[in-house]
Design a protein around this motif. Structure first.
Motif, short mmCIF file in Angstrom:
data_model
loop_
_atom_site.label_atom_id
_atom_site.label_comp_id
_atom_site.label_asym_id
_atom_site.label_seq_id
_atom_site.Cartn_x
_atom_site.Cartn_y
_atom_site.Cartn_z
N GLU A 276 0.80 -1.26 0.01
CA GLU A 276 -0.05 -0.07 -0.05
C GLU A 276 0.77 1.28 0.00
OE1 GLU A 276 -3.89 2.18 2.62
OE2 GLU A 276 -2.43 0.64 3.36
N ASP A 277 0.58 2.36 -0.78
CA ASP A 277 1.23 3.49 -0.77
C ASP A 277 0.23 4.56 -0.33
OD1 ASP A 277 3.25 5.55 -1.69
OD2 ASP A 277 1.56 6.19 -2.84
N ALA A 278 0.72 5.31 0.67
CA ALA A 278 0.26 6.14 1.44
C ALA A 278 -0.54 7.40 0.68
CB ALA A 278 0.96 6.83 2.71
N GLU A 279 0.26 7.94 -0.06
CA GLU A 279 -0.35 8.94 -1.08
C GLU A 279 -1.32 8.39 -2.05
OE1 GLU A 279 0.35 12.04 -0.56
OE2 GLU A 279 2.35 11.91 0.34
N ALA A 280 -1.18 7.15 -2.37
CA ALA A 280 -2.31 6.74 -3.50
C ALA A 280 -3.70 6.58 -2.55
CB ALA A 280 -1.72 5.24 -3.91
N THR A 281 -3.52 5.95 -1.36
CA THR A 281 -4.51 5.83 -0.79
C THR A 281 -5.25 7.13 -0.34
OG1 THR A 281 -3.60 3.99 0.43
CG2 THR A 281 -5.31 4.96 1.63
N ALA A 282 -4.45 8.20 0.06
CA ALA A 282 -5.03 9.42 0.46
C ALA A 282 -5.75 10.17 -0.82
CB ALA A 282 -3.97 10.37 0.73
N ALA A 283 -5.23 9.89 -1.97
CA ALA A 283 -5.84 10.61 -3.35
C ALA A 283 -7.19 9.89 -3.54
CB ALA A 283 -4.70 10.25 -4.42
N VAL A 284 -7.20 8.33 -3.36
CA VAL A 284 -8.33 7.82 -3.66
C VAL A 284 -9.48 7.87 -2.45
CG1 VAL A 284 -9.38 5.58 -3.69
CG2 VAL A 284 -7.37 5.92 -5.08
N THR A 285 -8.98 8.13 -1.23
CA THR A 285 -9.94 8.04 -0.12
C THR A 285 -10.55 9.61 -0.33
OG1 THR A 285 -8.69 6.75 1.30
CG2 THR A 285 -10.21 8.39 2.37
N ARG A 286 -9.82 10.81 -0.41
CA ARG A 286 -10.20 11.85 -0.69
C ARG A 286 -11.21 12.19 -2.13
NH1 ARG A 286 -4.82 15.24 0.63
NH2 ARG A 286 -4.55 14.53 2.87
N MET A 287 -10.92 11.40 -2.82
CA MET A 287 -11.95 11.37 -4.22
C MET A 287 -13.18 10.88 -3.83
SD MET A 287 -11.64 12.35 -7.34
CE MET A 287 -13.04 13.09 -6.76
N ALA A 288 -13.07 9.43 -3.42
CA ALA A 288 -14.22 8.85 -2.83
C ALA A 288 -15.21 9.75 -1.85
CB ALA A 288 -14.06 7.63 -1.97
N GLU A 289 -14.83 10.51 -1.00
CA GLU A 289 -15.46 11.53 -0.35
C GLU A 289 -16.17 12.65 -1.06
OE1 GLU A 289 -12.58 12.72 2.83
OE2 GLU A 289 -12.59 10.88 3.93
N SER A 290 -15.22 13.02 -2.21
CA SER A 290 -16.03 14.07 -3.12
C SER A 290 -16.95 13.47 -3.85
CB SER A 290 -14.75 14.72 -3.78
OG SER A 290 -13.64 15.23 -3.07
N LEU A 291 -16.74 12.63 -4.29
CA LEU A 291 -18.05 11.90 -5.11
C LEU A 291 -19.15 11.49 -4.27
CD1 LEU A 291 -15.66 8.90 -7.09
CD2 LEU A 291 -16.94 11.11 -7.93
N ASP A 292 -19.02 11.02 -3.08
CA ASP A 292 -20.15 11.12 -2.13
C ASP A 292 -20.77 12.25 -1.89
OD1 ASP A 292 -21.49 9.19 -0.07
OD2 ASP A 292 -20.88 10.92 1.00
N SER A 293 -20.01 13.42 -1.80
CA SER A 293 -20.68 14.75 -1.64
C SER A 293 -21.25 15.32 -2.76
CB SER A 293 -19.62 15.73 -1.08
OG SER A 293 -18.64 16.02 -2.12
N LEU A 294 -21.02 14.66 -3.98
CA LEU A 294 -21.72 15.10 -5.29
C LEU A 294 -23.03 14.20 -5.63
CD1 LEU A 294 -18.44 15.58 -7.35
CD2 LEU A 294 -20.26 17.32 -6.74
N GLY A 295 -23.05 13.22 -4.58
CA GLY A 295 -24.52 12.48 -4.60
C GLY A 295 -24.32 11.11 -5.25
N HIS A 296 -23.06 10.55 -5.49
CA HIS A 296 -22.84 9.26 -6.24
C HIS A 296 -22.70 8.35 -4.97
CE1 HIS A 296 -22.13 11.38 -9.83
NE2 HIS A 296 -21.11 11.78 -9.45
N GLU A 297 -23.02 6.99 -5.22
CA GLU A 297 -22.97 6.03 -4.41
C GLU A 297 -21.80 5.49 -4.76
OE1 GLU A 297 -25.03 1.37 -3.69
OE2 GLU A 297 -25.84 2.78 -5.28
N VAL A 298 -20.95 5.49 -3.35
CA VAL A 298 -19.60 5.27 -3.40
C VAL A 298 -19.23 4.15 -2.44
CG1 VAL A 298 -17.40 6.05 -3.33
CG2 VAL A 298 -18.97 7.47 -4.24
#
Length: 486
Positions: A276-298
């Motif tokens: 696992e790479d910490a930067e990659a995990t942070a990027a995906v995790t934050r993107m998932a949170e943004s997608l959730d805030s946009l109304g998508h099912e994540v």
């Protein structure tokens, strides 16, 4: 667009913006190319992105561009593997092609010329495009404009560096295991690998790397990527694949409502052997949170087949066999065989493996990858026993941004291992032929870009463009700063 633009203002425009500036008379058809040439001459001594320059020819060609050409006067660079341009070298990052000059334009290059693009030169690539960093012995390393000690990724590394620092708004690329998406991640760009069969390899090739490799572009904006794919997706007669047709041009998908999407995401590779790479995990995790805030099912979810432990072996077998076959083509061009000693050490191993492979071995690998493609595709399809997802979100690069020399032929087996790990999230979708896009949504503490990857079902570049445009509008993509050049 009104008024007079400075050279820096011209270069800050994306492809569509530069075309509009020319069309509206804000700048002349020569000014974008002249500005691009000036920036290449100012910056490329340190970046080493452009390994063949055709500035005089390019400027001489501008007067012959029809006034109604949609991208009249917009400068572009071509990746120096494939993308042949008549009269220009085609070195593929290797000394074995010294003196070889293309006698024709590729189908894609011809389309760019007809559209009014001004071809300024060719960009650096690793030898034979077989690794994920651009450090060929023949031309030297390309340096990352965000930090000159770092790699730009590969194999479309020269193209990525040139677009990132604003030499040109767009450059061509290709992707056999991540070679559009990984440089996009390393250089903070938009990089979309199209569906297999979307863009022609003709007339020289029907397919590349047994169907693993596709061509495309690197840009700074989603609308540029959409516009270029619209332009390049016209096929030649006799293509071996037919990508599903879009219902309308991709340019019309920019800004279109993607609806509420069902998106699975993964941060740790399910194969189990990719740390696992910490930067990659942070990027995906934050993107998932943004997608959730946009109304998508994540939700945390991924295709089971993504964890297949044998995938990398069969994917590598296809590459090895095709590289060995490419050497036979080079031998015919230059009139003498290619000896393994002429290649860089990692390519000696790749080519030797290909030369030792039987036809039965090759077909077995192809058969297994065909089965892999069917197993992967089920995840995107709603039906009996499946829920069906619209998109998969993953890291683009499975390792942290890495410095030049981290993938080094001084330790050739370690270099191959590291390249394979880095491409662990990208290469599977070359085998499946699905479209995938890397978006620049994260930075390390040191300011280095980190991308995330979205993967859609075959033919669904339209969905990737819609979600990418939504993210671009809400999260925004930051380009620069390039501390060394400011």
């Amino acid at each position: 667009m009104d008024g007079v633009l400075s050279l820096d203002e011209v270069l800050s425009l994306d492809t569509v913006g530069q075309a509009e500036a020319v069309r509206n008379g804000v700048v002349s058809p020569r000014e974008p190319a002249e500005a691009a040439i000036a920036r290449i001459e100012a910056l490329d001594g340190e970046l080493n992105a452009v390994i063949h320059r055709r500035f005089d020819q390019a400027l001489a060609e501008i007067d012959d561009i029809p006034e109604d050409a949609p991208f009249r006067g917009v400068p572009i660079l071509l990746k120096d593997i494939g993308w042949e341009s008549a009269g220009d070298p085609c070195g593929s990052g290797s000394k074995i092609l010294d003196g070889v000059v293309a006698d024709h334009d590729s189908h894609g290059t011809a389309a760019l010329r007809r559209a009014g693009f001004v071809i300024l030169g060719r960009t650096n690539v690793p030898e034979l495009a077989t690794t994920i960093t651009t450090e060929p012995l023949a031309f030297g390393p390309t340096r990352n404009p965000y930090d000159l000690a770092y790699s730009v990724g590969g194999s479309s590394g020269g193209s990525a560096a040139a677009v990132a620092v604003g030499m040109v708004p767009v450059a061509t690329a290709s992707d056999g295991g991540g070679s559009i998406r990984i440089p996009a991640s390393m250089c903070g760009l938009v990089g979309l690998k199209p569906t297999r069969g979307r863009i022609s390899h003709g007339p020289s090739l029907a397919e590349s790397w047994g169907g693993l490799s596709t061509t495309g572009v690197l840009t700074r904006t989603v609308r540029d990527t959409a516009a270029l794919l619209d332009l390049l997706s016209e096929m030649m007669p006799g293509e071996p694949y037919a990508a599903p047709a879009w219902r309308r041009p991709l340019a019309e998908e920019v800004g279109a409502d993607p609806g509420r999407l069902r998106i699975g995401f993964v941060t740790v590779h399910p194969r189990g052997d990719v740390p696992e790479d910490a930067e990659a995990t942070a990027a995906v995790t934050r993107m998932a949170e943004s997608l959730d805030s946009l109304g998508h099912e994540v939700v945390p979810a991924h295709p089971e087949a993504l964890g297949d432990p044998e995938f990398a072996m069969y994917h590598g077998a296809l590459i090895s066999a095709n590289v060995a076959a490419e050497l036979e083509t080079v031998a015919a061009w230059r009139g003498r065989p290619v000896e393994l000693a002429e290649l860089e050490p990692h390519n000696r191993l790749v080519a030797d493996a290909g030369r030792s492979m039987s036809a039965t071995d090759y077909l077995a690998a192809l058969r297994l990858l065909n089965g892999y493609r069917r197993r992967m595709a089920r995840w995107w399809t709603a039906g009996p026993g499946t829920t069906g997802y619209d998109l998969l979100l993953t890291p683009t690069l499975a390792v942290a941004p890495f410095p030049l020399g981290w993938i080094s032929d001084d330790e050739v087996y370690l270099a191959l291992e590291r390249a394979g790990l880095g491409a662990a999230f990208t290469a599977p979708f070359n085998s499946t032929g699905q479209p995938a896009i890397s978006l620049p949504v994260h930075r390390t503490a040191e300011g280095l870009p980190v991308g995330v990857q979205f993967v859609a079902a075959a033919g669904r570049e339209d969905l990737l463009v819609r979600i990418a445009a939504q993210i671009e509008a809400t999260v925004s993509f930051k380009h620069g700063p390039f501390r060394h050049f400011e």
